[in-house]
Design a protein around this motif. Sequence first.
Motif, PDB file in Angstrom:
ATOM      1  N   VAL A 268       0.839  -1.198   0.000  1.00 41.68           N
ATOM      2  CA  VAL A 268       0.000   0.000   0.000  1.00 41.68           C
ATOM      3  C   VAL A 268       0.875   1.250   0.000  1.00 41.68           C
ATOM      4  CG1 VAL A 268      -1.715   1.297   1.320  1.00 41.68           C
ATOM      5  CG2 VAL A 268      -1.917  -1.184   1.123  1.00 41.68           C
ATOM      6  N   GLU A 269       1.978   1.201   0.747  1.00 40.90           N
ATOM      7  CA  GLU A 269       2.865   2.362   0.802  1.00 40.90           C
ATOM      8  C   GLU A 269       3.489   2.637  -0.567  1.00 40.90           C
ATOM      9  OE1 GLU A 269       6.778   3.943   3.328  1.00 40.90           O
ATOM     10  OE2 GLU A 269       5.974   1.919   3.642  1.00 40.90           O
ATOM     11  N   GLN A 270       3.965   1.597  -1.239  1.00 38.46           N
ATOM     12  CA  GLN A 270       4.538   1.776  -2.571  1.00 38.46           C
ATOM     13  C   GLN A 270       3.491   2.266  -3.552  1.00 38.46           C
ATOM     14  OE1 GLN A 270       6.060  -2.162  -3.286  1.00 38.46           O
ATOM     15  NE2 GLN A 270       8.038  -1.749  -2.343  1.00 38.46           N
ATOM     16  N   LEU A 271       2.274   1.722  -3.422  1.00 39.10           N
ATOM     17  CA  LEU A 271       1.206   2.148  -4.310  1.00 39.10           C
ATOM     18  C   LEU A 271       0.869   3.615  -4.080  1.00 39.10           C
ATOM     19  CD1 LEU A 271      -0.622   0.826  -6.465  1.00 39.10           C
ATOM     20  CD2 LEU A 271      -2.345   0.560  -4.693  1.00 39.10           C
ATOM     21  N   GLY A 272       0.849   4.043  -2.804  1.00 34.74           N
ATOM     22  CA  GLY A 272       0.579   5.443  -2.490  1.00 34.74           C
ATOM     23  C   GLY A 272       1.650   6.359  -3.052  1.00 34.74           C
ATOM     24  N   GLU A 273       2.924   5.945  -2.890  1.00 32.42           N
ATOM     25  CA  GLU A 273       4.023   6.760  -3.423  1.00 32.42           C
ATOM     26  C   GLU A 273       3.948   6.842  -4.945  1.00 32.42           C
ATOM     27  OE1 GLU A 273       7.578   4.994  -2.006  1.00 32.42           O
ATOM     28  OE2 GLU A 273       7.346   5.710   0.067  1.00 32.42           O
ATOM     29  N   SER A 274       3.642   5.713  -5.589  1.00 30.70           N
ATOM     30  CA  SER A 274       3.527   5.713  -7.046  1.00 30.70           C
ATOM     31  C   SER A 274       2.393   6.622  -7.497  1.00 30.70           C
ATOM     32  CB  SER A 274       3.287   4.280  -7.544  1.00 30.70           C
ATOM     33  OG  SER A 274       3.037   4.259  -8.922  1.00 30.70           O
ATOM     34  N   TRP A 275       1.272   6.564  -6.773  1.00 33.98           N
ATOM     35  CA  TRP A 275       0.130   7.417  -7.130  1.00 33.98           C
ATOM     36  C   TRP A 275       0.477   8.887  -6.948  1.00 33.98           C
ATOM     37  CZ3 TRP A 275      -3.057  10.943  -4.658  1.00 33.98           C
ATOM     38  CH2 TRP A 275      -4.245  11.260  -5.313  1.00 33.98           C
ATOM     39  N   MET A 276       1.189   9.217  -5.872  1.00 35.81           N
ATOM     40  CA  MET A 276       1.567  10.602  -5.623  1.00 35.81           C
ATOM     41  C   MET A 276       2.521  11.089  -6.716  1.00 35.81           C
ATOM     42  SD  MET A 276      -0.127  11.639  -3.075  1.00 35.81           S
ATOM     43  CE  MET A 276       0.700  13.206  -3.047  1.00 35.81           C
ATOM     44  N   HIS A 277       3.513  10.268  -7.055  1.00 30.29           N
ATOM     45  CA  HIS A 277       4.456  10.674  -8.103  1.00 30.29           C
ATOM     46  C   HIS A 277       3.731  10.881  -9.420  1.00 30.29           C
ATOM     47  CE1 HIS A 277       7.956   8.602  -5.728  1.00 30.29           C
ATOM     48  NE2 HIS A 277       7.646   9.792  -5.252  1.00 30.29           N
ATOM     49  N   ARG A 278       2.813   9.966  -9.742  1.00 35.98           N
ATOM     50  CA  ARG A 278       2.070  10.089 -10.993  1.00 35.98           C
ATOM     51  C   ARG A 278       1.179  11.328 -10.985  1.00 35.98           C
ATOM     52  NH1 ARG A 278       0.570   5.352 -10.990  1.00 35.98           N
ATOM     53  NH2 ARG A 278      -1.509   5.563 -10.079  1.00 35.98           N
ATOM     54  N   SER A 279       0.555  11.601  -9.839  1.00 37.33           N
ATOM     55  CA  SER A 279      -0.317  12.780  -9.734  1.00 37.33           C
ATOM     56  C   SER A 279       0.478  14.066  -9.872  1.00 37.33           C
ATOM     57  CB  SER A 279      -1.064  12.755  -8.389  1.00 37.33           C
ATOM     58  OG  SER A 279      -1.891  11.629  -8.286  1.00 37.33           O
ATOM     59  N   PHE A 280       1.660  14.125  -9.207  1.00 38.32           N
ATOM     60  CA  PHE A 280       2.501  15.321  -9.338  1.00 38.32           C
ATOM     61  C   PHE A 280       2.993  15.476 -10.778  1.00 38.32           C
ATOM     62  CE2 PHE A 280       3.133  15.237  -4.621  1.00 38.32           C
ATOM     63  CZ  PHE A 280       2.795  16.560  -4.392  1.00 38.32           C
ATOM     64  N   LEU A 281       3.303  14.348 -11.433  1.00 38.79           N
ATOM     65  CA  LEU A 281       3.749  14.409 -12.826  1.00 38.79           C
ATOM     66  C   LEU A 281       2.637  14.933 -13.729  1.00 38.79           C
ATOM     67  CD1 LEU A 281       5.898  13.795 -14.968  1.00 38.79           C
ATOM     68  CD2 LEU A 281       4.995  11.460 -15.090  1.00 38.79           C
ATOM     69  N   ILE A 282       1.419  14.417 -13.525  1.00 36.26           N
ATOM     70  CA  ILE A 282       0.279  14.876 -14.332  1.00 36.26           C
ATOM     71  C   ILE A 282       0.018  16.358 -14.078  1.00 36.26           C
ATOM     72  CG2 ILE A 282      -2.217  14.639 -14.645  1.00 36.26           C
ATOM     73  CD1 ILE A 282      -1.884  11.645 -14.087  1.00 36.26           C
ATOM     74  N   LEU A 283       0.092  16.765 -12.792  1.00 33.34           N
ATOM     75  CA  LEU A 283      -0.107  18.175 -12.463  1.00 33.34           C
ATOM     76  C   LEU A 283       0.953  19.033 -13.148  1.00 33.34           C
ATOM     77  CD1 LEU A 283      -1.640  20.310 -10.851  1.00 33.34           C
ATOM     78  CD2 LEU A 283      -0.120  19.853  -8.918  1.00 33.34           C
ATOM     79  N   GLY A 284       2.209  18.549 -13.146  1.00 30.35           N
ATOM     80  CA  GLY A 284       3.264  19.296 -13.809  1.00 30.35           C
ATOM     81  C   GLY A 284       3.026  19.422 -15.308  1.00 30.35           C
TER      82      GLY A 284
END
Length: 548
Positions: A268-284
């Motif tokens: 779950v922690e890795q999935l959360g980090e991956s989701w956060m990185h992907r969300s920040f990338l999409i936002l960027g």
Amino acid sequence: MLTLGLAVLLPAAALIFVNFLQLRSFDRDKLLEAAIHRDFQEVLAITEKNMNKKAYAMVEEAREMFPSPDSDASEKEEKLDLVLARSPWLTHALLFDEKGYLLRSQPGQMQDKYVRDEHERLAESFRGWFNLDGKSLVGTIHKRPHQIYFYNGETKRADGPAFLATALFLLPQLSSDRVVIGVIAFDPCYLKNNFFPGILEEQVNQKANEQSGNPKAMMIYPANSEGPDVRPMVASAGWGDGKPEVMRKLDNVFGGLALGIKFQGTSVEQLGESWMHRSFLILGILSLLIVGGLVLTKHVVSKEMALARLKSDFVSNVSHELRTPLALIRLYAETLELGRITTKEKKQQYYRIIRKESERLTALINNILDFSRIEAGRKEYEFRETDIADLVRNTLDSYRYQIEQQGFAFQESIDANLPVVRVDREAIARAVVNLVNNALKYSAEEKFLGVKLYSDNGAVKLEVEDRGIGIARRDQSKIFEKFYRTGDPLVHNTKGSGLGLSLVRHITEAHGGDIAVESTPGKGSRFILSMPLAAAAVSEPRAVATGS
């Protein structure tokens, strides 16, 4: 631009900033992980409910076949054996009443040492328990759901420790005053190899069909075996190693066991980090797209504003261009009308001025009309086989007097062996006139005009050369745009509409050709108009005419 900034830039920046803060909040408070854990808890609760429901149904099915306590001993024994025969998922069946108890076990399993030991242990423990607390136990079972009470514990089989689930129940046809208790014990091997795996796989497959995210895996293990090296008693496909992300201790039916769940191949922690990185990338990326859109919008708006200014300058220039020849024509015509000019030579001079200004006015109006038709998409060309050399020569002859009157050294070079080409005579003549007028207007110091017509590489080429002010390299790609005039002060001090070269380019392209310019500031310019040759007969040779 201020409106663009206030209406678009500020809301876009605010949206990006709010989304950034929201993502930071998700990252800080672990909201995604908490949401996944809640979903896991729900899955475990549903799984336990399904396990209990199935276990109760199996117990009720066996209870319906139990013998009456009022039957004789042989009939009780026969019916208990029938219960075991029809329910291979049971290992033991026991009936306790006021007269005593009767315990039967699966005949095919009695050869197993662990089953025999389990049989003797159950007989001893239940006999003592029921004799001492039988009446109170009946009262307790009577209050339970379905009047069934589960008593679980550990046991052994040849492959190691096992889980023994035992169900105690009342017979529904008897009154609650009688101390009669039925007991069945689930086969530990059946629970381990069939019951639990079936429930887990059914639940995992159902969740996999409901969503397209990471696949889940579940396991069942003893509740007292906590720690990082939890070894599952039963696990679904894809469990692998490691401890569960979320666990749930079972009670009631399978007390003593626990359910665990996690994602396959990730946490779950890795999935959360991956989701956060992907969300920040999409936002960027979205931020860059918004900024790019704003830059593009600014560029388009600036271009439109520049075009609007050019149109305004065009109207002003055209108005001046129209007013000047009209004023001269009116002035000289009124002078002639009043009879103030007495000499024949002076009258001829005035007539020439009126004719020259009317020709200039006609050329300007023709340019404007052509441009209007081109802008509206209604410009049509009448192509026919034409002696291009004769067309260019006649056009230049009509302007020869004006060229010489302005003091230009004129050099004409027309190839004698040019073939016939398919062109619009009027359009080509207008292109030649525009190029010549351009050379005349922007040659202030060294007055030279050269016109050359020749064939080269399957094309007929017309060159118009001057030694005027020239064109800066940065402007050479723009001078063929409508309304465009270079920033040179000498250009702005010269009358013009900014349409001539634009019309020349359109005419040339309509004939399948192209126009190019070679120029050096202060040294002059050479415009090269190229058109493809027609497959026609070659015209008769003519002598090359030159003049100065």
